[in-house]
Design a protein around this motif. Structure first.
Motif, PDB file in Angstrom:
ATOM      1  N   ALA A  25       0.834  -1.207   0.000  1.00 34.26           N
ATOM      2  CA  ALA A  25       0.000   0.000   0.000  1.00 34.26           C
ATOM      3  C   ALA A  25       0.870   1.260   0.000  1.00 34.26           C
ATOM      4  N   LYS A  46      -6.933   7.603  -2.388  1.00 37.97           N
ATOM      5  CA  LYS A  46      -7.764   6.466  -2.014  1.00 37.97           C
ATOM      6  C   LYS A  46      -8.223   5.706  -3.262  1.00 37.97           C
ATOM      7  N   CYS A  49      -5.137   4.045  -5.253  1.00 35.01           N
ATOM      8  CA  CYS A  49      -4.483   2.931  -4.555  1.00 35.01           C
ATOM      9  C   CYS A  49      -5.452   1.860  -4.071  1.00 35.01           C
ATOM     10  N   LEU A  51      -7.636   1.835  -1.552  1.00 33.98           N
ATOM     11  CA  LEU A  51      -7.523   1.671  -0.106  1.00 33.98           C
ATOM     12  C   LEU A  51      -8.754   2.243   0.581  1.00 33.98           C
ATOM     13  N   ASN A  55      -7.289   2.659   6.176  1.00 32.46           N
ATOM     14  CA  ASN A  55      -6.041   2.068   5.717  1.00 32.46           C
ATOM     15  C   ASN A  55      -5.128   3.145   5.138  1.00 32.46           C
ATOM     16  N   LEU A  56      -5.673   3.999   4.288  1.00 32.33           N
ATOM     17  CA  LEU A  56      -4.880   5.070   3.695  1.00 32.33           C
ATOM     18  C   LEU A  56      -4.377   6.026   4.774  1.00 32.33           C
ATOM     19  N   HIS A  59      -1.375   4.472   6.556  1.00 34.53           N
ATOM     20  CA  HIS A  59      -0.164   4.431   5.733  1.00 34.53           C
ATOM     21  C   HIS A  59       0.413   5.838   5.532  1.00 34.53           C
TER      22      HIS A  59
END
Length: 129
Positions: A25, A46, A49, A51, A55-56, A59
């Motif tokens: 990711a 978002k 990727c 995600l 989650n984004l 990261h």
């Protein structure tokens, strides 16, 4: 005087594969930001990727804490919008990472394909009795 060998003791250890970047990711986020030097909104990242919001966000937090990404919040539209940009240090580390990754590909490609095919054929050929 000690003479050192110019070849590394473990040529396939790939010490330069940065663990922060190597996660799928984060690699996606950094690649997206490398191709968009003016930055991308949270929503754009978002989508690019694939995600989730959480989650984004996580990261991006890791990348920001590591100095690879800079986040800014703009409220020009009356609504807060987070924009992510890759930093100069992040760009440098990303390019160094790619150099090591290219070496991994070169090492893997140097295997004799003909030798591999013969090995596979031998494994698939039934033993005659």
């Amino acid at each position: 005087m000690k003479i050192t060998n110019s070849k590394p003791a473990a040529p396939f250890a790939y010490e330069g594969l940065d663990r922060v970047i190597h996660e799928r990711a984060r690699l996606s986020v950094l690649t997206s930001l490398m191709t968009h030097p003016k930055g991308l909104s949270f929503v754009e990242l978002k989508q690019l990727c694939a995600l989730t919001d959480g989650n984004l966000a996580r990261h991006l937090q890791v990348l920001e804490e590591d100095g690879m990404v800079r986040l800014s919040k703009d409220t020009d539209t009356g609504r807060a919008q987070t924009t992510a940009r890759i930093t100069v240090a992040g760009r440098k580390r990303y390019l160094e990472y790619l150099t090591i990754l290219e070496q991994v590909v070169r090492d893997a490609a140097s295997v004799s394909h003909e030798g591999e095919e013969n090995l596979i054929r031998r494994k698939l050929t039934p033993i005659s009795t």
